[in-house]
Design a protein around this motif. Structure first.
Motif, PDB file in Angstrom:
ATOM      1  N   TYR A  26      54.418  31.701  41.959  1.00  0.00           N
ATOM      2  CA  TYR A  26      53.861  32.271  43.231  1.00  0.00           C
ATOM      3  C   TYR A  26      52.328  32.288  43.198  1.00  0.00           C
ATOM      4  CZ  TYR A  26      52.047  36.454  45.881  1.00  0.00           C
ATOM      5  OH  TYR A  26      51.221  37.390  46.996  1.00  0.00           O
ATOM      6  N   VAL A  27      51.590  32.033  44.211  1.00  0.00           N
ATOM      7  CA  VAL A  27      49.989  32.135  44.472  1.00  0.00           C
ATOM      8  C   VAL A  27      49.766  32.792  45.611  1.00  0.00           C
ATOM      9  CG1 VAL A  27      48.006  30.692  44.569  1.00  0.00           C
ATOM     10  CG2 VAL A  27      49.901  30.211  43.054  1.00  0.00           C
ATOM     11  N   CYS A  28      48.883  33.629  45.834  1.00  0.00           N
ATOM     12  CA  CYS A  28      48.362  34.100  47.163  1.00  0.00           C
ATOM     13  C   CYS A  28      46.761  34.107  47.013  1.00  0.00           C
ATOM     14  CB  CYS A  28      48.980  35.466  47.169  1.00  0.00           C
ATOM     15  SG  CYS A  28      48.048  36.928  46.041  1.00  0.00           S
ATOM     16  N   VAL A  29      46.241  34.305  48.103  1.00  0.00           N
ATOM     17  CA  VAL A  29      44.720  34.072  48.376  1.00  0.00           C
ATOM     18  C   VAL A  29      44.133  35.300  48.848  1.00  0.00           C
ATOM     19  CG1 VAL A  29      42.944  32.500  49.571  1.00  0.00           C
ATOM     20  CG2 VAL A  29      45.371  31.498  48.861  1.00  0.00           C
ATOM     21  N   ARG A  32      39.147  32.402  53.936  1.00  0.00           N
ATOM     22  CA  ARG A  32      38.731  31.472  53.401  1.00  0.00           C
ATOM     23  C   ARG A  32      39.900  30.441  53.540  1.00  0.00           C
ATOM     24  NH1 ARG A  32      34.047  30.287  52.546  1.00  0.00           N
ATOM     25  NH2 ARG A  32      34.237  30.970  54.519  1.00  0.00           N
ATOM     26  N   ASN A  33      41.094  31.167  53.731  1.00  0.00           N
ATOM     27  CA  ASN A  33      42.275  29.767  53.390  1.00  0.00           C
ATOM     28  C   ASN A  33      43.407  30.450  53.823  1.00  0.00           C
ATOM     29  OD1 ASN A  33      44.032  27.750  53.012  1.00  0.00           O
ATOM     30  ND2 ASN A  33      43.702  27.488  50.839  1.00  0.00           N
ATOM     31  N   ASN A  34      43.641  30.390  55.179  1.00  0.00           N
ATOM     32  CA  ASN A  34      44.805  31.216  55.979  1.00  0.00           C
ATOM     33  C   ASN A  34      46.137  30.382  55.742  1.00  0.00           C
ATOM     34  OD1 ASN A  34      45.546  33.699  57.343  1.00  0.00           O
ATOM     35  ND2 ASN A  34      45.776  32.567  59.020  1.00  0.00           N
ATOM     36  N   ASP A  72      38.059  25.655  58.982  1.00  0.00           N
ATOM     37  CA  ASP A  72      38.131  24.474  58.142  1.00  0.00           C
ATOM     38  C   ASP A  72      38.975  24.235  57.254  1.00  0.00           C
ATOM     39  OD1 ASP A  72      35.581  24.073  59.576  1.00  0.00           O
ATOM     40  OD2 ASP A  72      34.475  24.904  58.019  1.00  0.00           O
ATOM     41  N   SER A  73      39.579  25.082  56.438  1.00  0.00           N
ATOM     42  CA  SER A  73      40.569  25.004  55.547  1.00  0.00           C
ATOM     43  C   SER A  73      41.631  24.687  56.271  1.00  0.00           C
ATOM     44  CB  SER A  73      40.584  25.985  54.683  1.00  0.00           C
ATOM     45  OG  SER A  73      40.854  27.130  55.220  1.00  0.00           O
ATOM     46  N   GLY A 128      51.262  32.107  49.825  1.00  0.00           N
ATOM     47  CA  GLY A 128      50.750  32.694  51.281  1.00  0.00           C
ATOM     48  C   GLY A 128      49.446  33.278  51.128  1.00  0.00           C
ATOM     49  N   THR A 129      48.942  33.849  52.270  1.00  0.00           N
ATOM     50  CA  THR A 129      47.937  34.471  52.579  1.00  0.00           C
ATOM     51  C   THR A 129      48.047  35.632  53.481  1.00  0.00           C
ATOM     52  OG1 THR A 129      46.423  32.574  52.145  1.00  0.00           O
ATOM     53  CG2 THR A 129      45.429  34.260  53.714  1.00  0.00           C
TER      54      THR A 129
END
Length: 743
Positions: free
Chosen positions: A166-169, A216-218, A264-265, A34-35
């Motif tokens: 888990y990964v977050c941005v 950058r990447n929502n 864009d992303s 998530g972001t």
């Protein structure tokens, strides 16, 4: 099975509602990314918290506090409270020379990997411009929440080792690229992904300056696909194309700004989900944290997921009947499960400051640590003003944990500006410069200048010795030019004088509700001979100048919840001055001046507060009474205590100073009503009684001066605006208007 959660601020409550429905269908989730708020919700989900836990978090959290660095008043030092009630603007500046390098060195020796995740040093931070804040809040309360709910997983680890991978941005302002957090400090990752520009300070780590990942990447569905999830559920909150009428307040603007940067992303990722859940949240924005909005968004998220029931069941069927959620140890929440400690450490501090901080935190390593205890300790450190940021970590995979405080020194100097205008003195400007005032110990200097019709210059030097009382030296020089009245007639006399004072005293500067000082002072005054008052003194053979040396003891207890419009609390001030030398006068006999001031705020309900105020003064001569034109004389009148003379008591019914007898009783009863917002209306009654003998004062309790008044006040960012209309039996009708903080 993976879940991807978009950013959206407060609208993240809808993601919790959607997760709740997904859980009810029994769909096992193996990975979450998530972001922004999606990164926060996803992080807690990865730590083992379920939708019911997150729903309780959204409903019960005071977000008006969580989104700030606010500290409860009971932790704020008395000196800080008084400074905040004086200055309109205050700017810290100049970081301690060489301090950041020392902080890094200490960290590297102890936990080299962890410093890479926690280095908050600013390059070139010694200048004034670089000392300015980089956001409304650095995230004090959010950091505390993250640390309290992630115990057991706060070491630098791969996020694949969490109860759920888990990964977050976040967005890196140095490289202009996305930072995809898959390892490191979970609290740093979760804090960085929600660093909304302007609202929160960026997170500085590993030579990166990280802000909200939405720039950058929502909607990081591409990351979920890259790690290999077979099926993906997306919960998306943004309003990529709002109407003209839907962009109004700061919440709308910030939300759309972040969305715009990540368009864009977003367009590339929107089609990567097997099930796409889009709650209808049109009337809400990223700051809609009120209870009604949260309740509604939780339900709307649930309903939006329910609308995709067929798609969710289809994915569930593809997983197979044996698919089950991964079972793993959940992170410990110390709000409900206190933990034991094996050590307490302080990174970023010298040994002397570490001992000072240890006393401030008041922690007992032999006792289990819960959230209330650590929050209180953190609040004391935050309120000290010595740290730009202060966070904590509980390292280790199981009990006992290692508690480490991470302390980043604040700019050590400060500049303050105060403005005030009133119908007695016109406009006044207060300029203050503090040197080393934000250090925990050592030498500190405070310089102040009040510029106006009645000016005052002061300098205060303090030597804070850590384990010993603070040593203080002060010097001040002031001029008063105004009028002096007499209680027994309606005449007003012009008066002008200069005065200076020098003190040496000991004190404890960091108490939150008390200030006690004892010292020795030299004070002197010079009356201008060009006023009727001075000429009358000369006719009586009284000198127009004098000076004294004496000792004093002062104690203050202050528990008001607001400096100007308290609704509860107490202000108690006790003082005794003993002047025992008059240089150049061998026949001088000592004079004792005592005073007691008590003001209490009593809440009555219905937005009413009762404020009784009693002030007593007594001047006792040990021998033949010495006639003095200014010192050893009680004065009453004006709106501010000690504004014109050190023994002046405020009295709303008289705008000018009244000279009174040696023993004085000043009482005021105020009933204040707060009908709406920042508006306050008061009705007041007051009386002055005085005499040159305490016995005759007590025997005859009839007031010499009495007054009635009405006041309207409005609390603004620049200080209170007050208008007072009053009547007294001496000078009859009067009015008083003021704007700004008291000084």
């Amino acid at each position: 099975m993976g879940v991807v959660l978009s950013g959206g601020g407060a609208k993240g409550a809808a993601e919790v509602g959607a997760l709740k429905y997904i859980e009810e269908l029994g769909i096992p989730v193996d990975f979450v990314c998530g972001t922004s708020i999606g990164g926060l919700v996803g992080g807690f989900y990865a730590l083992g918290y379920r939708a019911d836990d997150l729903e309780e978090l959204f409903r019960n959290q005071d977000w008006s506090v969580m989104l700030t660095d606010r500290v409860a008043p009971e932790f704020i030092p008395y000196s800080t409270k008084m400074a905040r009630a004086t200055y309109l603007l205050s700017f810290p500046f100049h970081y301690p020379a060489g301090q950041p390098e020392k902080v890094e060195y200490r960290f590297r020796d102890r936990v080299r990997k962890q410093i890479e995740d926690r280095n908050t040093t600013r390059a070139g931070a010694a200048s004034l411009v670089n000392s300015l804040p980089s956001g409304y809040a650095y995230g004090f309360n959010v950091n505390n929440l993250l640390s309290s709910m992630s115990v057991g997983f706060q070491d630098s680890i791969s996020f694949a080792r969490l109860p759920m991978p888990y990964v977050c941005v976040a967005g890196d302002m140095v490289s202009s690229k996305a930072k995809n957090w898959g390892s490191g400090s979970i609290t740093t990752a979760m804090r960085s992904t929600m660093s909304i520009p302007g609202l929160f300070d960026p997170v500085r780590t590993g030579r990166m300056v990280l802000v909200d990942g939405g720039v950058r990447n929502n909607f990081p569905a591409d990351i979920a696909r890259a790690v290999g999830v077979d099926y993906l559920i997306g919960i998306e909150l943004s309003d990529a194309r709002p109407d003209y009428e839907e962009i109004n307040n700061i919440g709308d603007i910030l939300g759309q700004f972040i969305t715009m940067l990540g368009t864009d992303s977003f367009n590339k990722n929107i089609g990567k989900c097997d099930v796409f859940i889009k709650p209808d949240l049109g009337e809400y924005n990223m700051l809609s944290f009120n209870h009604e909005a949260v309740d509604s968004m939780l339900q709307r998220g649930y309903n939006a997921a329910a609308a995709q029931r067929d798609g969710l069941l289809s994915v569930r069927a593809k997983l197979g009947k044996n698919a089950k959620p991964a079972s793993a140890k959940r992170a410990t929440d110390i709000a409900t499960h206190p933990v034991t400690l094996c050590s307490i450490e302080y990174d970023g501090l010298s040994d002397a400051d570490s001992r000072r901080v240890a006393r401030m935190t008041e922690l007992d390593i032999t006792q289990p640590l819960d959230k209330a205890t650590i929050d209180a300790a953190m609040s004391r450190l935050q309120a000290s003003g010595a740290f730009e940021t202060v966070t904590y970590s509980l390292y280790g995979a199981h009990e006992p944990y290692r508690l480490v405080f991470h302390c980043t020194p604040a700019p050590v100097h400060s500049f303050g500006l105060g403005l005030r205008a009133d119908s007695m003195d016109g406009a006044s400007l207060l300029v203050g410069v503090g040197l080393n005032t934000h250090r925990l110990s050592g030498s500190k200097v405070d310089l102040r200048a009040r510029i106006g019709q009645n000016f005052k210059l002061s300098a205060h030097y303090a030597l804070d010795l850590n384990d010993l009382p603070t040593l203080n030296v002060t010097a001040s020089f002031a001029r008063y030019r105004g009028q002096l009245g007499a209680y027994d007639d309606r005449l007003k006399y012009d008066i002008s004088y200069l005065t200076h004072r020098e003190d040496f005293f000991i004190s404890g500067l960091n108490w939150t509700r008390m200030d006690i000082r004892a010292g020795i002072a030299h004070k002197a005054y010079y009356l201008s001979p060009n006023s009727p008052f001075a000429r009358s003194l000369q006719e009586q053979g009284v000198s127009l100048s004098s000076n004294y040396i004496g000792s004093y003891l002062q104690g203050i207890l202050y528990t008001f919840d607001n400096a100007y419009f308290p609704q509860r609390g107490l202000s108690l001030r006790l003082r005794a001055d003993y002047d025992f030398i008059q240089p150049g006068v061998t026949a001088f006999t000592p004079v004792l001046t005592t005073g007691v001031d008590v003001r209490v705020a009593i809440p009555l309900g219905g937005n009413w507060t009762l404020l009784p105020d009693v002030r007593l003064r007594g001047i006792s001569h040990f021998g033949e009474e010495a006639v003095d034109g200014l010192f050893h004389t009680n004065f009453a009148g004006g709106s501010l205590a000690a504004r014109y003379t050190e023994d002046q008591l405020p009295f709303f019914g008289e705008n000018t100073l009244l000279a009174t007898g040696d023993y004085l009783i000043n009482t005021v009863l105020e009933a204040r009503w707060n009908p709406l917002g920042n508006l306050y209306v008061s009705a007041m009654a007051g009386a002055l009684q005085h005499d040159n003998g305490i016995g005759s004062l007590v025997r005859d309790l009839r007031p010499d001066v009495w007054a009635l008044g009405l006041e309207a006040a409005y609390d603004t960012f620049a200080g209170p605006v007050k208008f007072n209309l009053h009547w007294s039996n001496i000078h009859k009708w009067g009015a008083y208007l003021s704007l700004g903080f008291d000084f």
